[in-house]
Design a protein around this motif. Structure first.
Motif, PDB file in Angstrom:
ATOM      1  N   VAL A 149       0.842  -1.193   0.000  1.00 40.25           N
ATOM      2  CA  VAL A 149       0.000   0.000   0.000  1.00 40.25           C
ATOM      3  C   VAL A 149       0.879   1.245   0.000  1.00 40.25           C
ATOM      4  O   VAL A 149       0.647   2.192  -0.770  1.00 40.25           O
ATOM      5  N   GLY A 150       1.890   1.264   0.852  1.00 40.37           N
ATOM      6  CA  GLY A 150       2.768   2.423   0.933  1.00 40.37           C
ATOM      7  C   GLY A 150       3.477   2.713  -0.383  1.00 40.37           C
ATOM      8  O   GLY A 150       3.554   3.863  -0.818  1.00 40.37           O
ATOM      9  N   ARG A 151       3.994   1.665  -1.022  1.00 37.08           N
ATOM     10  CA  ARG A 151       4.697   1.852  -2.295  1.00 37.08           C
ATOM     11  C   ARG A 151       3.737   2.320  -3.394  1.00 37.08           C
ATOM     12  O   ARG A 151       4.115   3.124  -4.249  1.00 37.08           O
ATOM     13  N   THR A 152       2.501   1.821  -3.362  1.00 39.05           N
ATOM     14  CA  THR A 152       1.537   2.222  -4.387  1.00 39.05           C
ATOM     15  C   THR A 152       1.154   3.686  -4.228  1.00 39.05           C
ATOM     16  O   THR A 152       1.096   4.434  -5.217  1.00 39.05           O
ATOM     17  N   ILE A 153       0.892   4.112  -3.012  1.00 43.47           N
ATOM     18  CA  ILE A 153       0.571   5.517  -2.783  1.00 43.47           C
ATOM     19  C   ILE A 153       1.733   6.401  -3.228  1.00 43.47           C
ATOM     20  O   ILE A 153       1.536   7.463  -3.822  1.00 43.47           O
ATOM     21  N   ALA A 154       2.955   5.946  -2.965  1.00 43.20           N
ATOM     22  CA  ALA A 154       4.135   6.709  -3.377  1.00 43.20           C
ATOM     23  C   ALA A 154       4.190   6.873  -4.893  1.00 43.20           C
ATOM     24  O   ALA A 154       4.572   7.930  -5.402  1.00 43.20           O
ATOM     25  N   ARG A 155       3.797   5.856  -5.634  1.00 41.03           N
ATOM     26  CA  ARG A 155       3.783   5.946  -7.102  1.00 41.03           C
ATOM     27  C   ARG A 155       2.854   7.062  -7.556  1.00 41.03           C
ATOM     28  O   ARG A 155       3.192   7.839  -8.456  1.00 41.03           O
ATOM     29  N   PHE A 156       1.687   7.133  -6.935  1.00 38.07           N
ATOM     30  CA  PHE A 156       0.733   8.175  -7.300  1.00 38.07           C
ATOM     31  C   PHE A 156       1.264   9.559  -6.912  1.00 38.07           C
ATOM     32  O   PHE A 156       1.180  10.507  -7.694  1.00 38.07           O
ATOM     33  N   HIS A 157       1.799   9.659  -5.718  1.00 35.93           N
ATOM     34  CA  HIS A 157       2.300  10.950  -5.261  1.00 35.93           C
ATOM     35  C   HIS A 157       3.482  11.425  -6.090  1.00 35.93           C
ATOM     36  O   HIS A 157       3.606  12.611  -6.395  1.00 35.93           O
ATOM     37  N   ALA A 158       4.362  10.520  -6.448  1.00 37.79           N
ATOM     38  CA  ALA A 158       5.515  10.891  -7.269  1.00 37.79           C
ATOM     39  C   ALA A 158       5.071  11.393  -8.639  1.00 37.79           C
ATOM     40  O   ALA A 158       5.728  12.241  -9.244  1.00 37.79           O
ATOM     41  N   PHE A 159       3.943  10.886  -9.113  1.00 33.16           N
ATOM     42  CA  PHE A 159       3.392  11.322 -10.403  1.00 33.16           C
ATOM     43  C   PHE A 159       2.647  12.650 -10.268  1.00 33.16           C
ATOM     44  O   PHE A 159       2.364  13.309 -11.269  1.00 33.16           O
ATOM     45  N   GLY A 160       2.340  13.027  -9.025  1.00 32.95           N
ATOM     46  CA  GLY A 160       1.607  14.260  -8.785  1.00 32.95           C
ATOM     47  C   GLY A 160       0.108  14.071  -8.699  1.00 32.95           C
ATOM     48  O   GLY A 160      -0.659  15.032  -8.797  1.00 32.95           O
ATOM     49  N   ALA A 161      -0.336  12.818  -8.510  1.00 32.05           N
ATOM     50  CA  ALA A 161      -1.770  12.509  -8.452  1.00 32.05           C
ATOM     51  C   ALA A 161      -2.286  12.699  -7.030  1.00 32.05           C
ATOM     52  O   ALA A 161      -1.911  11.951  -6.121  1.00 32.05           O
ATOM     53  N   TRP A 162      -3.142  13.684  -6.866  1.00 29.28           N
ATOM     54  CA  TRP A 162      -3.758  13.970  -5.571  1.00 29.28           C
ATOM     55  C   TRP A 162      -5.133  13.337  -5.518  1.00 29.28           C
ATOM     56  O   TRP A 162      -5.978  13.582  -6.379  1.00 29.28           O
ATOM     57  N   HIS A 163      -5.355  12.517  -4.514  1.00 33.34           N
ATOM     58  CA  HIS A 163      -6.653  11.876  -4.293  1.00 33.34           C
ATOM     59  C   HIS A 163      -7.403  12.711  -3.269  1.00 33.34           C
ATOM     60  O   HIS A 163      -6.920  12.932  -2.167  1.00 33.34           O
ATOM     61  N   ALA A 164      -8.608  13.168  -3.621  1.00 36.49           N
ATOM     62  CA  ALA A 164      -9.351  14.060  -2.740  1.00 36.49           C
ATOM     63  C   ALA A 164      -9.876  13.375  -1.492  1.00 36.49           C
ATOM     64  O   ALA A 164     -10.173  14.041  -0.503  1.00 36.49           O
ATOM     65  N   ASP A 165      -9.995  12.056  -1.520  1.00 36.35           N
ATOM     66  CA  ASP A 165     -10.552  11.338  -0.373  1.00 36.35           C
ATOM     67  C   ASP A 165      -9.859   9.988  -0.222  1.00 36.35           C
ATOM     68  O   ASP A 165     -10.475   8.934  -0.382  1.00 36.35           O
ATOM     69  N   LEU A 166      -8.590  10.028   0.107  1.00 40.27           N
ATOM     70  CA  LEU A 166      -7.823   8.793   0.259  1.00 40.27           C
ATOM     71  C   LEU A 166      -8.187   8.147   1.597  1.00 40.27           C
ATOM     72  O   LEU A 166      -7.678   8.529   2.651  1.00 40.27           O
ATOM     73  N   ASN A 167      -9.095   7.195   1.558  1.00 37.48           N
ATOM     74  CA  ASN A 167      -9.491   6.499   2.773  1.00 37.48           C
ATOM     75  C   ASN A 167      -9.462   4.996   2.534  1.00 37.48           C
ATOM     76  O   ASN A 167      -9.176   4.526   1.436  1.00 37.48           O
ATOM     77  N   ALA A 168      -9.777   4.241   3.576  1.00 37.75           N
ATOM     78  CA  ALA A 168      -9.650   2.787   3.512  1.00 37.75           C
ATOM     79  C   ALA A 168     -10.643   2.136   2.567  1.00 37.75           C
ATOM     80  O   ALA A 168     -10.462   0.981   2.186  1.00 37.75           O
ATOM     81  N   HIS A 169     -11.695   2.857   2.184  1.00 37.40           N
ATOM     82  CA  HIS A 169     -12.675   2.314   1.242  1.00 37.40           C
ATOM     83  C   HIS A 169     -12.228   2.494  -0.213  1.00 37.40           C
ATOM     84  O   HIS A 169     -12.774   1.850  -1.106  1.00 37.40           O
ATOM     85  N   ASN A 170     -11.271   3.375  -0.439  1.00 39.28           N
ATOM     86  CA  ASN A 170     -10.836   3.688  -1.802  1.00 39.28           C
ATOM     87  C   ASN A 170      -9.491   3.073  -2.168  1.00 39.28           C
ATOM     88  O   ASN A 170      -8.887   3.431  -3.176  1.00 39.28           O
ATOM     89  N   ILE A 171      -9.037   2.142  -1.347  1.00 36.44           N
ATOM     90  CA  ILE A 171      -7.824   1.377  -1.637  1.00 36.44           C
ATOM     91  C   ILE A 171      -8.223  -0.087  -1.732  1.00 36.44           C
ATOM     92  O   ILE A 171      -8.846  -0.628  -0.814  1.00 36.44           O
ATOM     93  N   LEU A 172      -7.901  -0.712  -2.843  1.00 37.58           N
ATOM     94  CA  LEU A 172      -8.280  -2.099  -3.083  1.00 37.58           C
ATOM     95  C   LEU A 172      -7.063  -3.017  -3.056  1.00 37.58           C
ATOM     96  O   LEU A 172      -5.973  -2.632  -3.487  1.00 37.58           O
ATOM     97  N   ALA A 173      -7.284  -4.240  -2.582  1.00 34.31           N
ATOM     98  CA  ALA A 173      -6.253  -5.287  -2.612  1.00 34.31           C
ATOM     99  C   ALA A 173      -6.889  -6.538  -3.187  1.00 34.31           C
ATOM    100  O   ALA A 173      -7.876  -7.038  -2.641  1.00 34.31           O
ATOM    101  N   ASP A 174      -6.355  -7.043  -4.292  1.00 35.63           N
ATOM    102  CA  ASP A 174      -6.955  -8.225  -4.911  1.00 35.63           C
ATOM    103  C   ASP A 174      -6.404  -9.508  -4.275  1.00 35.63           C
ATOM    104  O   ASP A 174      -5.683  -9.458  -3.266  1.00 35.63           O
TER     105      ASP A 174
END
Length: 246
Positions: A149-174
């Motif tokens: 999860v931490g590495r994935t969020i870092a990928r988005f942040h490094a790209f400059g992608a801001w999530h307006a509501d980053l909560n536990a319901h909006n992160i998926l794990a298959d």
């Protein structure tokens, strides 16, 4: 690559991925249409899962929140097609997906205009996975998942992608613990800054605590700290790999 194409309707417009090989009509955004066919399942936050001609999708109707919802549950002020919530999220998801970031692929979005107001809907590919909230409720949070999860969020942040509501319901794990982020309504690309990046992480932490993480033994040490460590390690690696500015 997502090939965005726009087609007009009698009361608005639809943007869709032309690579689908089919043009979605207004009926695609009508959950009631799919129900008699047994193709509807309810998701969270008003999302319904539908079996469309192009496969399983998540259909979301945009609803207002907070005090604004008292005036209208789902009508937004019209300020141009490109500024509608549905079109903006479709194009952001397309940009993120084309850059290799794990999001739900955009299928189609539409707005229906009525005078100075509009309503909107979005169709994305369904991801067969559990939310982080579900994993928490099942007691299935561990350090390995936290690191992913931490590495994935870092990928988005490094790209400059801001999530307006980053909560536990909006992160998926298959089933293979591959992580994806969903629901980029009001999200946008921003210049990388520590303030909004840390605010995103703080919002996620508050979400987990609200859902009961504080009652999990050693939650901070077993999950949150490994998540942060993996995040900061990934962000540092991205910074070192970035070309120096002239």
């Amino acid at each position: 690559m997502v090939q965005a194409q726009v087609q007009s309707t009698t009361d608005g417009a639809i943007v869709f991925d032309a690579a689908l090989g089919i043009s979605p009509g207004p009926e695609w955004f009508d959950a009631a249409r799919w129900a008699p066919l047994g193709r509807v399942a309810s998701g969270r936050g008003g999302v319904v899962f539908v079996d469309t001609p192009v496969g399983a999708c998540a259909l979301r109707h945009y609803h207002r929140g907070g005090l604004a919802a008292r005036l209208s549950a789902d009508a937004y002020l019209w300020s141009g097609a490109a500024r509608t919530r549905a079109f903006r999220e479709f194009r952001l998801l397309a940009r993120l997906a084309d850059s290799g970031l794990p999001v739900s692929l955009p299928v189609a979005a539409r707005y229906v205009r009525s005078g100075f107001a509009y309503r909107g809907d979005l169709l994305t590919r369904r991801i067969e996975a559990d939310t982080l909230a579900t994993r928490l409720s099942q007691g299935r949070l561990d350090a390995v998942l936290a690191q992913r999860v931490g590495r994935t969020i870092a990928r988005f942040h490094a790209f400059g992608a801001w999530h307006a509501d980053l909560n536990a319901h909006n992160i998926l794990a298959d089933a293979q613990d591959r992580i994806s982020l969903i629901d980029f309504d009001r999200g946008r690309l921003r210049k990388g800054q520590l303030a909004w990046q840390q605010a995103n992480l703080a919002r996620l932490h508050r979400s987990l605590v609200k859902l009961g993480a504080h009652r999990v033994q050693d939650f901070e040490a077993r999950f949150w700290h490994p998540l942060l460590a993996a995040y900061h390690e990934a962000m540092a690696a991205k910074a070192l790999a970035a070309p120096e500015s002239s």
